[in-house]
Design a protein around this motif. Sequence first.
Motif, PDB file in Angstrom:
ATOM      1  N   PHE A 186       0.870  -1.169   0.000  1.00  0.00           N
ATOM      2  CA  PHE A 186       0.000   0.000   0.000  1.00  0.00           C
ATOM      3  C   PHE A 186       0.911   1.224   0.000  1.00  0.00           C
ATOM      4  CE2 PHE A 186      -2.317  -3.477   1.834  1.00  0.00           C
ATOM      5  CZ  PHE A 186      -3.555  -3.390   1.206  1.00  0.00           C
ATOM      6  N   ARG A 187       0.982   1.902  -1.134  1.00  0.00           N
ATOM      7  CA  ARG A 187       1.889   3.041  -1.285  1.00  0.00           C
ATOM      8  C   ARG A 187       1.173   4.350  -0.948  1.00  0.00           C
ATOM      9  NH1 ARG A 187       3.086  -0.517  -5.444  1.00  0.00           N
ATOM     10  NH2 ARG A 187       5.257  -1.194  -5.404  1.00  0.00           N
ATOM     11  N   ALA A 188       1.982   5.325  -0.574  1.00  0.00           N
ATOM     12  CA  ALA A 188       1.502   6.694  -0.412  1.00  0.00           C
ATOM     13  C   ALA A 188       2.044   7.492  -1.591  1.00  0.00           C
ATOM     14  CB  ALA A 188       2.011   7.279   0.907  1.00  0.00           C
ATOM     15  N   PRO A 189       1.389   8.585  -1.946  1.00  0.00           N
ATOM     16  CA  PRO A 189       1.936   9.423  -3.015  1.00  0.00           C
ATOM     17  C   PRO A 189       3.314   9.950  -2.624  1.00  0.00           C
ATOM     18  CG  PRO A 189      -0.308  10.086  -2.473  1.00  0.00           C
ATOM     19  CD  PRO A 189       0.126   9.103  -1.425  1.00  0.00           C
ATOM     20  N   SER A 190       4.203  10.066  -3.594  1.00  0.00           N
ATOM     21  CA  SER A 190       5.513  10.655  -3.312  1.00  0.00           C
ATOM     22  C   SER A 190       5.317  12.129  -2.964  1.00  0.00           C
ATOM     23  CB  SER A 190       6.432  10.516  -4.519  1.00  0.00           C
ATOM     24  OG  SER A 190       5.870  11.161  -5.641  1.00  0.00           O
ATOM     25  N   ARG A 191       6.238  12.636  -2.144  1.00  0.00           N
ATOM     26  CA  ARG A 191       6.156  14.037  -1.733  1.00  0.00           C
ATOM     27  C   ARG A 191       7.559  14.624  -1.681  1.00  0.00           C
ATOM     28  NH1 ARG A 191       2.248  11.514   1.526  1.00  0.00           N
ATOM     29  NH2 ARG A 191       0.219  12.502   1.417  1.00  0.00           N
ATOM     30  N   THR A 192       7.700  15.815  -2.237  1.00  0.00           N
ATOM     31  CA  THR A 192       8.960  16.532  -2.125  1.00  0.00           C
ATOM     32  C   THR A 192       8.832  17.496  -0.958  1.00  0.00           C
ATOM     33  OG1 THR A 192       9.376  16.335  -4.489  1.00  0.00           O
ATOM     34  CG2 THR A 192      10.610  18.040  -3.293  1.00  0.00           C
ATOM     35  N   LEU A 193       9.727  17.345   0.012  1.00  0.00           N
ATOM     36  CA  LEU A 193       9.676  18.190   1.206  1.00  0.00           C
ATOM     37  C   LEU A 193      10.272  19.560   0.911  1.00  0.00           C
ATOM     38  CD1 LEU A 193      10.744  15.590   3.894  1.00  0.00           C
ATOM     39  CD2 LEU A 193       8.473  16.453   3.413  1.00  0.00           C
ATOM     40  N   THR A 194       9.665  20.560   1.502  1.00  0.00           N
ATOM     41  CA  THR A 194      10.133  21.937   1.346  1.00  0.00           C
ATOM     42  C   THR A 194      10.474  22.508   2.715  1.00  0.00           C
ATOM     43  OG1 THR A 194       7.942  22.901   1.618  1.00  0.00           O
ATOM     44  CG2 THR A 194       8.570  22.233  -0.627  1.00  0.00           C
ATOM     45  N   ASP A 195      11.102  23.669   2.712  1.00  0.00           N
ATOM     46  CA  ASP A 195      11.363  24.365   3.976  1.00  0.00           C
ATOM     47  C   ASP A 195      10.056  24.674   4.693  1.00  0.00           C
ATOM     48  OD1 ASP A 195      14.121  24.347   3.587  1.00  0.00           O
ATOM     49  OD2 ASP A 195      14.143  26.340   2.657  1.00  0.00           O
ATOM     50  N   ALA A 196       8.992  24.941   3.938  1.00  0.00           N
ATOM     51  CA  ALA A 196       7.690  25.231   4.555  1.00  0.00           C
ATOM     52  C   ALA A 196       7.157  24.015   5.307  1.00  0.00           C
ATOM     53  CB  ALA A 196       6.691  25.685   3.493  1.00  0.00           C
TER      54      ALA A 196
ATOM     55  N   GLN B 125       8.623  13.609  11.415  1.00  0.00           N
ATOM     56  CA  GLN B 125       7.934  14.059  10.209  1.00  0.00           C
ATOM     57  C   GLN B 125       8.070  13.013   9.117  1.00  0.00           C
ATOM     58  OE1 GLN B 125       9.284  17.820   8.654  1.00  0.00           O
ATOM     59  NE2 GLN B 125       7.476  18.033   7.357  1.00  0.00           N
ATOM     60  N   VAL B 126       9.254  12.427   8.968  1.00  0.00           N
ATOM     61  CA  VAL B 126       9.462  11.362   7.985  1.00  0.00           C
ATOM     62  C   VAL B 126       8.596  10.159   8.366  1.00  0.00           C
ATOM     63  CG1 VAL B 126      11.155   9.802   6.944  1.00  0.00           C
ATOM     64  CG2 VAL B 126      11.781  12.195   7.444  1.00  0.00           C
TER      65      VAL B 126
ATOM     66  N   SER C 112       7.251   0.876  15.232  1.00  0.00           N
ATOM     67  CA  SER C 112       8.664   1.053  15.545  1.00  0.00           C
ATOM     68  C   SER C 112       9.353   1.441  14.249  1.00  0.00           C
ATOM     69  CB  SER C 112       9.275  -0.238  16.092  1.00  0.00           C
ATOM     70  OG  SER C 112       9.220  -1.260  15.111  1.00  0.00           O
ATOM     71  N   CYS C 113      10.498   2.083  14.366  1.00  0.00           N
ATOM     72  CA  CYS C 113      11.229   2.425  13.145  1.00  0.00           C
ATOM     73  C   CYS C 113      12.677   2.734  13.457  1.00  0.00           C
ATOM     74  CB  CYS C 113      10.576   3.586  12.406  1.00  0.00           C
ATOM     75  SG  CYS C 113      10.883   5.189  13.134  1.00  0.00           S
ATOM     76  N   SER C 114      13.464   2.662  12.406  1.00  0.00           N
ATOM     77  CA  SER C 114      14.861   3.086  12.451  1.00  0.00           C
ATOM     78  C   SER C 114      15.047   4.160  11.389  1.00  0.00           C
ATOM     79  CB  SER C 114      15.800   1.910  12.134  1.00  0.00           C
ATOM     80  OG  SER C 114      15.691   0.927  13.128  1.00  0.00           O
ATOM     81  N   PHE C 115      15.736   5.231  11.767  1.00  0.00           N
ATOM     82  CA  PHE C 115      16.053   6.301  10.838  1.00  0.00           C
ATOM     83  C   PHE C 115      17.425   5.987  10.257  1.00  0.00           C
ATOM     84  CE2 PHE C 115      13.353   8.082  14.199  1.00  0.00           C
ATOM     85  CZ  PHE C 115      12.266   8.461  13.428  1.00  0.00           C
ATOM     86  N   LEU C 116      17.491   5.698   8.970  1.00  0.00           N
ATOM     87  CA  LEU C 116      18.704   5.152   8.364  1.00  0.00           C
ATOM     88  C   LEU C 116      19.562   6.179   7.642  1.00  0.00           C
ATOM     89  CD1 LEU C 116      16.976   1.959   6.963  1.00  0.00           C
ATOM     90  CD2 LEU C 116      18.247   2.206   9.113  1.00  0.00           C
ATOM     91  N   LYS C 117      18.948   7.214   7.114  1.00  0.00           N
ATOM     92  CA  LYS C 117      19.666   8.279   6.399  1.00  0.00           C
ATOM     93  C   LYS C 117      18.984   9.599   6.712  1.00  0.00           C
ATOM     94  CE  LYS C 117      22.033   5.776   3.078  1.00  0.00           C
ATOM     95  NZ  LYS C 117      23.429   5.844   2.893  1.00  0.00           N
ATOM     96  N   GLU C 118      19.758  10.679   6.637  1.00  0.00           N
ATOM     97  CA  GLU C 118      19.182  12.004   6.837  1.00  0.00           C
ATOM     98  C   GLU C 118      18.263  12.362   5.676  1.00  0.00           C
ATOM     99  OE1 GLU C 118      22.147  15.010   7.462  1.00  0.00           O
ATOM    100  OE2 GLU C 118      22.863  14.055   9.300  1.00  0.00           O
ATOM    101  N   VAL C 119      17.253  13.147   5.989  1.00  0.00           N
ATOM    102  CA  VAL C 119      16.350  13.701   4.990  1.00  0.00           C
ATOM    103  C   VAL C 119      16.470  15.216   5.084  1.00  0.00           C
ATOM    104  CG1 VAL C 119      13.928  13.952   4.313  1.00  0.00           C
ATOM    105  CG2 VAL C 119      14.794  11.723   5.084  1.00  0.00           C
TER     106      VAL C 119
ATOM    107  N   SER D 186      15.356  19.216   3.180  1.00  0.00           N
ATOM    108  CA  SER D 186      14.431  19.936   2.316  1.00  0.00           C
ATOM    109  C   SER D 186      14.874  19.721   0.869  1.00  0.00           C
ATOM    110  CB  SER D 186      14.461  21.422   2.664  1.00  0.00           C
ATOM    111  OG  SER D 186      13.560  22.131   1.863  1.00  0.00           O
ATOM    112  N   GLY D 187      13.916  19.449  -0.003  1.00  0.00           N
ATOM    113  CA  GLY D 187      14.222  19.166  -1.402  1.00  0.00           C
ATOM    114  C   GLY D 187      14.222  17.681  -1.719  1.00  0.00           C
ATOM    115  N   ASP D 188      14.311  16.832  -0.686  1.00  0.00           N
ATOM    116  CA  ASP D 188      14.241  15.388  -0.922  1.00  0.00           C
ATOM    117  C   ASP D 188      12.805  14.982  -1.238  1.00  0.00           C
ATOM    118  OD1 ASP D 188      16.935  14.880  -0.525  1.00  0.00           O
ATOM    119  OD2 ASP D 188      16.695  14.198   1.549  1.00  0.00           O
ATOM    120  N   THR D 189      12.664  14.018  -2.124  1.00  0.00           N
ATOM    121  CA  THR D 189      11.360  13.445  -2.440  1.00  0.00           C
ATOM    122  C   THR D 189      11.278  12.088  -1.767  1.00  0.00           C
ATOM    123  OG1 THR D 189      11.269  14.599  -4.549  1.00  0.00           O
ATOM    124  CG2 THR D 189       9.802  12.700  -4.299  1.00  0.00           C
TER     125      THR D 189
END
Length: 168
Positions: free
Chosen positions: A38-48, A84-85, A111-118, A120-123
């Motif tokens: 079950f996928r979610a739409p992709s999103r590009t994060l912004t500073d906002a 937020q991620v 539960s989750c593990s944060f594996l890489k930094e995210v 602004s500008g990442d999709t």
Amino acid sequence: MSEPTAEPATDAPEPFAPDSFLVVPARSFEDLRVGEVFRAPSRTLTDAHAAAFQTVSADNHPVHYDAEWARRHGHSAPVVHGLQVLAFTAPGATLFPHFIGEVFISFLELSCSFLKEVHSGDTLYPALTVTALDPDGDKGVVTTAATVHNQRGELVLSGRHKYLLRRG
């Protein structure tokens, strides 16, 4: 010249029923399959987005908004809040709750593990994959792998969710 006569409608529409206005056909616990995604739409994060989440979460650590502080501490740019991620894996961000809406009881755990930094500008590309279906009487537990990849194909978050559903 004769007037045209109206033919009686043979395909009269069914009366509208709000309860049957579904995004996708409803499914039961028994209809789910291990391996379904079950996928979610992709999103590009912004500073906002980051600023809005900072306001809502009240997390005012400078790693999230101070570019110079972030660089001095080994980051290439301010880091998007991990929560937020994680929020992008919320079941409501996908079609999953539409499929199970009538049988959903509760969100049991995550539960989750944060594996890489995210940054602004990442999709981000979130998904939930059914990994286990455990029936227990008139209820069942659905376990999903929660993943978020970025535009480079890197796995930035890996986790697990569990939901309690009615059976039958």
